[in-house]
Design a protein around this motif. Structure first.
Motif, short mmCIF file in Angstrom:
data_model
loop_
_atom_site.label_atom_id
_atom_site.label_comp_id
_atom_site.label_asym_id
_atom_site.label_seq_id
_atom_site.Cartn_x
_atom_site.Cartn_y
_atom_site.Cartn_z
N VAL A 295 -30.27 -12.11 19.93
CA VAL A 295 -29.91 -10.68 19.83
C VAL A 295 -29.19 -10.29 21.11
CG1 VAL A 295 -31.95 -10.18 18.39
CG2 VAL A 295 -32.07 -9.86 20.88
N GLY A 296 -28.69 -9.09 21.15
CA GLY A 296 -28.04 -8.61 22.37
C GLY A 296 -26.56 -8.33 22.15
N PRO A 297 -25.84 -8.08 23.22
CA PRO A 297 -24.43 -7.67 23.07
C PRO A 297 -23.59 -8.66 22.27
CG PRO A 297 -25.17 -7.30 25.33
CD PRO A 297 -26.29 -8.02 24.62
N LEU A 298 -23.69 -9.96 22.60
CA LEU A 298 -22.84 -10.91 21.88
C LEU A 298 -23.30 -11.05 20.43
CD1 LEU A 298 -20.51 -12.86 21.89
CD2 LEU A 298 -22.07 -14.66 22.68
N ALA A 299 -24.60 -11.05 20.21
CA ALA A 299 -25.11 -11.11 18.83
C ALA A 299 -24.58 -9.92 18.03
CB ALA A 299 -26.63 -11.12 18.83
N ARG A 300 -24.54 -8.75 18.67
CA ARG A 300 -24.03 -7.56 17.97
C ARG A 300 -22.54 -7.71 17.66
NH1 ARG A 300 -28.12 -4.24 21.25
NH2 ARG A 300 -26.72 -4.29 23.03
N MET A 301 -21.78 -8.26 18.61
CA MET A 301 -20.36 -8.46 18.34
C MET A 301 -20.17 -9.42 17.17
SD MET A 301 -18.91 -6.44 20.51
CE MET A 301 -20.37 -5.41 20.52
N ASN A 302 -21.11 -10.35 17.04
CA ASN A 302 -21.03 -11.31 15.94
C ASN A 302 -21.42 -10.70 14.60
OD1 ASN A 302 -20.19 -13.46 17.54
ND2 ASN A 302 -22.29 -14.06 18.05
N THR A 303 -22.40 -9.81 14.61
CA THR A 303 -22.92 -9.31 13.33
C THR A 303 -22.13 -8.12 12.78
OG1 THR A 303 -24.50 -7.97 14.55
CG2 THR A 303 -25.30 -10.07 13.68
N THR A 406 -37.93 -10.88 23.86
CA THR A 406 -38.78 -11.75 23.04
C THR A 406 -37.95 -12.40 21.94
OG1 THR A 406 -40.56 -10.17 23.46
CG2 THR A 406 -40.95 -11.84 21.77
N HIS A 407 -37.09 -11.59 21.29
CA HIS A 407 -36.20 -12.17 20.27
C HIS A 407 -35.40 -13.34 20.87
CE1 HIS A 407 -36.67 -9.06 17.17
NE2 HIS A 407 -36.37 -8.11 18.03
N ASN A 408 -34.99 -13.19 22.12
CA ASN A 408 -34.12 -14.19 22.75
C ASN A 408 -34.88 -15.33 23.42
OD1 ASN A 408 -31.51 -13.32 22.17
ND2 ASN A 408 -31.48 -11.84 23.84
N ASN A 409 -36.18 -15.38 23.25
CA ASN A 409 -36.99 -16.36 23.98
C ASN A 409 -36.52 -17.80 23.74
OD1 ASN A 409 -38.98 -17.37 25.59
ND2 ASN A 409 -40.70 -16.70 24.34
N GLU A 410 -36.40 -18.14 22.46
CA GLU A 410 -35.99 -19.51 22.15
C GLU A 410 -34.58 -19.78 22.67
OE1 GLU A 410 -37.93 -21.88 20.70
OE2 GLU A 410 -36.32 -23.34 20.99
N GLY A 411 -33.70 -18.79 22.50
CA GLY A 411 -32.32 -18.94 22.97
C GLY A 411 -32.26 -19.17 24.47
N ARG A 443 -29.76 -15.25 33.19
CA ARG A 443 -29.24 -13.92 33.50
C ARG A 443 -28.26 -13.40 32.45
NH1 ARG A 443 -28.02 -15.72 38.99
NH2 ARG A 443 -30.11 -15.66 39.88
N ALA A 444 -27.52 -14.34 31.83
CA ALA A 444 -26.53 -13.90 30.85
C ALA A 444 -27.17 -13.13 29.70
CB ALA A 444 -25.77 -15.11 30.31
N TYR A 445 -28.46 -13.38 29.48
CA TYR A 445 -29.17 -12.64 28.43
C TYR A 445 -29.75 -11.33 28.97
CZ TYR A 445 -28.79 -16.87 25.67
OH TYR A 445 -28.29 -17.94 24.95
N ASP A 446 -29.58 -11.09 30.28
CA ASP A 446 -30.10 -9.88 30.91
C ASP A 446 -31.56 -9.65 30.50
OD1 ASP A 446 -30.26 -7.56 32.36
OD2 ASP A 446 -29.13 -6.33 30.93
N PRO A 447 -32.41 -10.67 30.67
CA PRO A 447 -33.77 -10.53 30.13
C PRO A 447 -34.58 -9.49 30.91
CG PRO A 447 -33.66 -12.47 31.51
CD PRO A 447 -32.25 -11.93 31.41
N CYS A 448 -35.46 -8.84 30.21
CA CYS A 448 -36.41 -7.93 30.85
C CYS A 448 -37.79 -8.51 30.56
CB CYS A 448 -36.28 -6.52 30.32
SG CYS A 448 -37.34 -5.40 31.24
#
Lengths: 480, 239
Positions: A295-303, A406-411, A443-448
């Protein structure tokens, strides 16, 4: 032959929250395993139980100091449902949207300029003392000034809509507690054109970086995955505040479409691993091996099908050209996508500032109480799910949060492994600069990380005892 | 216009007093604010919280109960007295769960406002008792979070003297003394949302809550967003 080695990067820097990376090298200096561990525990899912429903949007935003608005709004949306409000008064919805766009803008600007720019401008292997925002400002004072001013603009929007720059109280179940007075509106309008120009410049910088480093971008933590986000129900446009869930696979095939987010639990499952406080969600029908997604910015650009603001939409078309319209699976392209969203937010803020509904006085709706509600929003870092149940006495009995990180954990874990294998395997001597490559991927995922650790119940725990030669002596396991 | 019956002195300033007036009543009328938590306009004085402690003729007394008297010399705004007041307020914070960032009373809370006024910026000494009392949410329109109660007794006096009901009362002794409801829970009392005891002005903290109205007042428009606690008395001075 060398001894097997364990390398720890602790803490991972220039991210929000606390995490560490462990990398196991075998006797031939080949990466055996590499993992991102979340070492903090927050537990909001548990201690929100028993609190009163109207307190929830204010309490849960304390999850985070960077994107509290996301939690504030996701919880408020869930409480709207519980209070029987399906349609907010226009002023309430537009004030909330304004708050959200201000927040996404400031969060993305913070990440790009303050956290990621040192890597991008000076190189991943640059000396550690060089990789910080102060050096960025020293090298490029105008860029630094804009970074601070753009973030301030976003924060000022939040303050005007929520009362405070951080942890305000704007959204209440069924509406909002304020409108936007004309003097405040005019102050924002006075600088919005400048913000738009600066957002375009920032976007150009991110795009240029990506295109000039195409070989690096193509190999650095680049791997196929599924992608998921909200999209606008009517036409599939980017909508950060509301919509239906859409998930695509790595080549653009539809996994699910137009899914009411209240049914998220029918399609998503949260897996647990013994070595992390953060869960691993996956798409149920695909299973844990193939069903993980980003999920995130790139995922949104994809979807998304398109963006409903002209400048950002043109930028999206440019980004999509890179992959001939197929989903882009390169981790580093997140920066480009993030800056497209900054431009989109600025355009949406300008659109809203010209809307007289922001000065309306119908701020709150009421309805027939329900027992359960789900609120989903596209937070800066990606999709954010808040799900609550409330009893007849107005107290929360159940809470489930699935946070973007959390969505991006595996990624993120795959990105860590990918970069570790490519940049550390076979190296006799591991330098700090090499390790920073691993951090760049995270960092590219800007995780919190602080947002993402709220697992309910007893976490699984595994303790292993090794002898001096690395042999397993004993093992104890507690299941979830 | 009648002449004042007598004068007395607070912090070096001569102010008028009338027979039967307390030091606090005379000070309020003269535009001098003496900090207080358990005292509230329209309710009988209690002298319980001791935040209004002043030195009158060299003795420590509660200004809300001590009668003013001719030529009395009162000290109020001294570093020593304000230190005592700050200690008292600090103890209240440590005794309950006063999590201002997530409390709907924030900005309207007299305890919070008093802490700001007395410059209590951080807890310093005592351990937190961290009570874990269950919320009483049984009433359809009212909730009680007694983890935030400071035992000021304003709800007790309002219920007894104004509402003539007796919904609230004290139970226990010493450190265990608590405000309780006259029934198994609030739903089993005759409390009504229209009671004076339930009104937002009576409970100084976020203990007695009217359901579903929390956070409806925006930041900037809450009571103490307009000025520190006591500013209305100090601003109302005719001097």
């Amino acid at each position: 032959m060398a001894e097997p080695r364990l390398i720890e990067i602790s803490p991972v820097t220039r991210v929000e929250g606390h995490g560490k990376v462990t990398i196991h090298l075998d006797a031939n200096n080949q990466v055996d395993e590499a993992r991102l561990h979340i070492v903090e525990f927050r537990g909001f899912e548990r201690f929100i139980r028993g609190r009163l429903l109207w307190e929830v949007p204010v309490i849960v935003q304390r999850l985070c100091g960077i994107c509290p608005v996301s939690h504030h709004l996701a919880a408020a949306k869930a409480m709207d449902v519980i209070c029987g409000v399906d349609d907010l008064p226009p002023t309430a919805e537009k004030m909330r949207r304004l708050m959200h766009y201000g927040q996404v803008m400031q969060s993305h600007v913070l990440h790009f300029f303050h956290l990621a720019a040192p890597d991008l401008l000076f190189g991943f292997g640059a000396p550690a003392e060089k990789r910080n925002i102060f050096e960025v400002i020293k090298e490029n004072p105008e860029l630094g000034r804009r970074a601070i001013a753009m973030r301030k603009f976003g924060q000022d929007i939040i303050e005007a809509t929520a009362g405070k720059k951080i942890h305000g109280t704007g959204a209440i179940p069924g509406g909002i507690n304020r409108n936007l007075p004309v003097p405040a509106r005019d102050a924002f309008l006075a600088v919005i054109d400048e913000m738009c120009l600066w957002a375009q410049d920032a976007l150009a910088l991110a795009r240029r970086y990506t295109q000039e480093h195409d070989h690096l971008v193509a190999e650095f933590a680049s791997f196929p995955s599924n992608h998921m986000s909200l999209v606008r129900d009517s036409d599939g446009a980017l909508d950060l505040y509301h919509g239906k869930l859409r998930a695509l696979n790595a080549v653009g095939g539809t996994i699910f479409e137009k899914l009411d987010y209240a049914r998220y639990h029918e399609v998503l499952v949260e897996d647990v691993r013994p070595w992390s406080y953060m869960k691993f969600p996956f798409i149920k029908e695909l299973g844990p091996e193939k069903g993980w997604y980003r999920v995130g910015p790139l995922a949104r650009m994809n979807t998304v099908s398109f963006i409903d603001t002209p400048l950002a939409n043109a930028a999206l078309a440019e980004l999509k050209q890179e992959t001939s319209g197929a989903p882009n699976n390169s981790t580093l392209v997140n920066h480009w996508a993030r800056m497209i969203e900054v431009l989109h937010c600025v355009e949406k803020i300008r659109e809203l500032l010209h809307d007289p509904d922001l000065q309306g006085t119908d701020l709150r709706a009421t309805g027939q109480r329900r027992e359960e509600g789900t609120g989903v929003i596209e937070a800066p870092r990606g999709n954010l799910i808040h799900h609550y149940k409330v009893d007849e006495n107005d107290t929360v009995t159940y809470c489930n949060l699935i946070v973007s990180t959390t969505h991006n954990n595996e990624g993120m874990n795959r990105a860590v492994k990918d970069v570790a294998v490519k940049h550390l395997s076979g190296q006799e001597r591991i330098t700090e600069g090499m390790l920073n490559h691993v951090e760049v991927a995270i960092r590219a995922y800007d995780p919190c990380l602080s947002c993402a650790t709220h697992a309910l119940g007893q976490m699984p725990l595994q303790i292993e005892l090794f002898d001096a030669d690395g042999g397993l002596l004993d093992s104890r396991q507690r299941s979830a | 216009m009648t002449s004042p019956d007598f004068t007395f002195v607070i912090d070096g300033r001569a102010i008028p007093g009338k027979p039967g007036q307390t030091i606090m009543e005379a000070a309020d009328a003269a535009g001098i604010y003496i900090p207080r938590l358990c005292d509230h306009e329209g309710l009988r004085h209690q002298g319980g919280c001791r935040v209004c402690t002043v030195k009158a003729a060299g003795r420590s007394v509660s200004a809300c109960t001590q009668p003013a008297a001719p030529d009395l010399v009162v000290e109020s705004e001294t570093p020593h007295i304000n230190k005592l007041r700050r200690d008292l307020v600090e103890m209240l914070f440590h005794e309950g769960n006063h999590l201002c960032p997530i409390c709907e009373a924030s900005g309207n809370c007299e305890l919070q406002a008093m802490a700001y006024r007395l410059d209590m910026t951080a807890p310093t000494k005592m351990p937190y008792l961290e009570p874990c009392r269950e919320l009483d949410v049984s009433h359809p329109d009212i909730a009680l979070d007694t983890n935030r109660c400071i035992s000021c007794g304003r709800c007790i006096r309002a219920s007894q003297d104004v509402d003539h009901k007796g919904v609230f009362g004290y139970v226990g002794r010493g450190i265990h003394r608590r405000v309780a409801v006259n029934g198994s829970d609030l739903a089993h009392t005759d409390a009504a949302v229209t009671d004076h005891a339930i009104s937002a002005e009576v409970c100084p903290v976020g203990c007695i809550l009217r359901k579903r109205v929390g956070f409806a007042t925006p930041i900037g428009e809450r009571e103490f967003d307009h000025g520190p606690i006591g500013h209305e008395i100090e601003g109302g001075s005719s001097d």
